[in-house]
Design a protein around this motif. Structure first.
Motif, PDB file in Angstrom:
ATOM      1  N   PHE A 158      36.875  51.578  35.093  1.00 59.80           N
ATOM      2  CA  PHE A 158      36.902  50.528  34.076  1.00 59.80           C
ATOM      3  C   PHE A 158      37.028  49.156  34.738  1.00 59.80           C
ATOM      4  CE2 PHE A 158      38.684  47.578  31.087  1.00 59.80           C
ATOM      5  CZ  PHE A 158      38.063  47.884  29.892  1.00 59.80           C
ATOM      6  N   ALA A 159      37.944  49.041  35.681  1.00 55.17           N
ATOM      7  CA  ALA A 159      38.187  47.755  36.341  1.00 55.17           C
ATOM      8  C   ALA A 159      36.949  47.269  37.083  1.00 55.17           C
ATOM      9  CB  ALA A 159      39.369  47.865  37.290  1.00 55.17           C
ATOM     10  N   ALA A 160      36.264  48.169  37.765  1.00 55.73           N
ATOM     11  CA  ALA A 160      35.080  47.770  38.527  1.00 55.73           C
ATOM     12  C   ALA A 160      34.036  47.124  37.623  1.00 55.73           C
ATOM     13  CB  ALA A 160      34.487  48.973  39.249  1.00 55.73           C
ATOM     14  N   LYS A 212      53.521  46.242  41.637  1.00 58.35           N
ATOM     15  CA  LYS A 212      54.052  47.174  42.656  1.00 58.35           C
ATOM     16  C   LYS A 212      53.327  48.521  42.631  1.00 58.35           C
ATOM     17  CE  LYS A 212      57.252  44.334  44.018  1.00 58.35           C
ATOM     18  NZ  LYS A 212      56.742  43.308  44.892  1.00 58.35           N
ATOM     19  N   GLY A 213      52.043  48.492  42.358  1.00 52.17           N
ATOM     20  CA  GLY A 213      51.236  49.709  42.342  1.00 52.17           C
ATOM     21  C   GLY A 213      50.056  49.547  41.411  1.00 52.17           C
ATOM     22  N   GLY A 240      44.752  45.744  31.053  1.00 53.29           N
ATOM     23  CA  GLY A 240      45.208  45.725  29.666  1.00 53.29           C
ATOM     24  C   GLY A 240      44.062  46.011  28.703  1.00 53.29           C
ATOM     25  N   TRP A 241      42.866  45.542  29.059  1.00 56.00           N
ATOM     26  CA  TRP A 241      41.698  45.785  28.211  1.00 56.00           C
ATOM     27  C   TRP A 241      41.306  47.262  28.237  1.00 56.00           C
ATOM     28  CZ3 TRP A 241      41.658  42.409  24.795  1.00 56.00           C
ATOM     29  CH2 TRP A 241      41.998  41.087  25.079  1.00 56.00           C
ATOM     30  N   HIS A 281      43.932  46.447  39.963  1.00 62.00           N
ATOM     31  CA  HIS A 281      43.299  47.508  39.184  1.00 62.00           C
ATOM     32  C   HIS A 281      42.377  48.372  40.049  1.00 62.00           C
ATOM     33  CE1 HIS A 281      44.791  45.466  35.699  1.00 62.00           C
ATOM     34  NE2 HIS A 281      43.844  44.561  35.644  1.00 62.00           N
ATOM     35  N   LEU A 282      42.072  47.888  41.259  1.00 63.94           N
ATOM     36  CA  LEU A 282      41.046  48.545  42.079  1.00 63.94           C
ATOM     37  C   LEU A 282      41.539  49.146  43.384  1.00 63.94           C
ATOM     38  CD1 LEU A 282      38.262  45.850  41.640  1.00 63.94           C
ATOM     39  CD2 LEU A 282      38.204  48.192  40.753  1.00 63.94           C
TER      40      LEU A 282
END
Length: 151
Positions: free
Chosen positions: A29-31, A51-52, A57-58, A39-40
């Motif tokens: 999704f992030a990509a 921290k990970g 959020g979308w 996110h990646l």
């Protein structure tokens, strides 16, 4: 079964099924939609406030929408809206989290001129620990029950 605006009442509660979030889901999704390092990339994410690795959020919003659609809270009527109030992300969604969404009907406004009404349902997504991760209150348009005399 709720099918029409007229079947709703304040306080009615709805619960969806569950979905498990994977690392692959988060990165895919992030990509495409939110290509930020937290996110990646796990190593980059460790150096952020998260921290990970954390889902966008979308992504959480899209997952919540899918769960709501699959729950079919208004029977055969689609989930059509004119806006969203009080959209908030409360905590990150992580790989391995299991999400479900719960809704409560909080406002009902029948139209004075059209055979429909406006329903507001406050939806909250929870993780496997019962912690709220996301909330939103869409304004939905629902048809009224057809008048048997004119139908």
């Amino acid at each position: 079964m709720i099918e029409w605006f007229d079947d709703l009442a304040l306080g009615i509660r709805i619960k969806t099924g569950e979905v498990t979030i994977t690392t692959e889901d988060i990165k895919r999704f992030a990509a495409e939609f939110d290509p930020q390092p937290f996110h990646l990339d796990e190593a980059a994410a460790e150096k952020t406030v998260f921290k990970g690795l954390a889902a966008s959020g979308w992504h959480t919003a899209a997952i919540s929408m899918r769960l709501c659609v699959e729950a079919r809270p208004f029977g055969s009527q689609p989930l059509m809206g004119v806006g969203v109030d009080s959209l908030r992300w409360m905590m990150p969604v992580r790989p391995g989290d299991v999400l479900h969404v719960e809704g409560e009907v909080v406002e009902l406004i029948p139209s004075r001129t059209k055979p429909q009404g406006i329903a507001k349902v406050k939806w909250t997504a929870y993780n496997q620990n019962g912690e709220a991760v996301y909330t939103f209150t869409p304004t939905a348009i629902l048809a009224r029950r057809p008048d048997p005399v004119t139908a």
